[in-house]
Design a protein around this motif. Structure first.
Motif, short mmCIF file in Angstrom:
data_model
loop_
_atom_site.label_atom_id
_atom_site.label_comp_id
_atom_site.label_asym_id
_atom_site.label_seq_id
_atom_site.Cartn_x
_atom_site.Cartn_y
_atom_site.Cartn_z
N THR A 1 85.62 65.09 -1.02
CA THR A 1 84.79 65.88 -0.12
C THR A 1 83.39 65.31 -0.02
N ILE A 2 82.81 64.91 -1.14
CA ILE A 2 81.47 64.33 -1.13
C ILE A 2 81.47 62.99 -0.39
N ILE A 3 82.49 62.17 -0.61
CA ILE A 3 82.56 60.88 0.07
C ILE A 3 82.66 61.07 1.58
N TRP A 4 83.51 61.99 2.02
CA TRP A 4 83.66 62.22 3.45
C TRP A 4 82.39 62.84 4.05
N SER A 5 81.71 63.69 3.29
CA SER A 5 80.47 64.25 3.82
C SER A 5 79.41 63.17 3.95
N LEU A 6 79.40 62.19 3.04
CA LEU A 6 78.46 61.07 3.17
C LEU A 6 78.77 60.23 4.40
N ILE A 7 80.04 59.92 4.60
CA ILE A 7 80.43 59.09 5.74
C ILE A 7 80.12 59.79 7.06
N LEU A 8 80.57 61.03 7.19
CA LEU A 8 80.35 61.75 8.44
C LEU A 8 78.87 62.08 8.65
N GLN B 1 76.34 60.20 7.70
CA GLN B 1 75.68 58.97 8.16
C GLN B 1 75.95 58.73 9.65
N VAL B 2 77.16 59.01 10.07
CA VAL B 2 77.50 58.84 11.48
C VAL B 2 76.69 59.80 12.34
N VAL B 3 76.63 61.06 11.94
CA VAL B 3 75.87 62.05 12.69
C VAL B 3 74.39 61.72 12.68
N GLY B 4 73.87 61.28 11.54
CA GLY B 4 72.46 60.92 11.46
C GLY B 4 72.12 59.74 12.34
N PHE B 5 72.98 58.73 12.36
CA PHE B 5 72.74 57.57 13.20
C PHE B 5 72.79 57.92 14.68
N THR C 1 64.48 58.17 17.75
CA THR C 1 63.66 58.18 16.54
C THR C 1 64.22 57.17 15.56
N ASN C 2 63.50 56.94 14.47
CA ASN C 2 63.94 56.00 13.45
C ASN C 2 65.04 56.62 12.59
N TYR C 3 66.01 55.80 12.22
CA TYR C 3 67.11 56.24 11.36
C TYR C 3 66.65 56.18 9.91
N ASP C 4 66.74 57.29 9.20
CA ASP C 4 66.32 57.37 7.81
C ASP C 4 67.55 57.57 6.92
N CYS D 1 70.78 65.09 2.91
CA CYS D 1 71.33 66.20 3.71
C CYS D 1 72.85 66.22 3.67
N SER D 2 73.48 65.06 3.67
CA SER D 2 74.94 64.99 3.63
C SER D 2 75.47 65.52 2.30
N VAL D 3 74.82 65.17 1.20
CA VAL D 3 75.26 65.66 -0.11
C VAL D 3 75.08 67.17 -0.21
N ILE D 4 73.98 67.68 0.31
CA ILE D 4 73.75 69.13 0.28
C ILE D 4 74.81 69.86 1.10
N VAL D 5 75.13 69.35 2.27
CA VAL D 5 76.17 69.98 3.10
C VAL D 5 77.53 69.89 2.40
N GLY D 6 77.82 68.77 1.76
CA GLY D 6 79.07 68.63 1.01
C GLY D 6 79.19 69.64 -0.12
N ILE D 7 78.10 69.86 -0.83
CA ILE D 7 78.11 70.84 -1.92
C ILE D 7 78.29 72.25 -1.38
#
Length: 60
Positions: free
Chosen positions: A6-13, A15-19, A27-30, A37-43
């Motif tokens: 779940t954490i791995i998929w939240s990181l991948i998705l 990053q895609v949403v952030g990009f 804006t600049n990609y951070d 934010c991805s880890v927090i949403v995954g948790i």
């Protein structure tokens, strides 16, 4: 194991949403902010899954 996936998929998705959102808003990609934010949403998703479906106790 399911928490790790779940954490791995939240990181991948995340990053895609952030990009994509940074490209659409010009804006600049951070990477670090998107990762945090991805880890927090995954948790949060893991917590909701644990609360919504409690373990069934068997009675004999």
């Amino acid at each position: 194991m399911r928490y790790l996936i779940t954490i791995i998929w939240s990181l991948i998705l995340g990053q895609v949403v952030g990009f994509l959102s940074s490209a659409l808003t010009s804006t600049n990609y951070d990477f670090t902010l998107t990762t945090i934010c991805s880890v927090i949403v995954g948790i949060i998703v893991i917590a909701i899954g644990s609360i919504a479906y409690p373990n069934k106790k068997q009675t004999h």
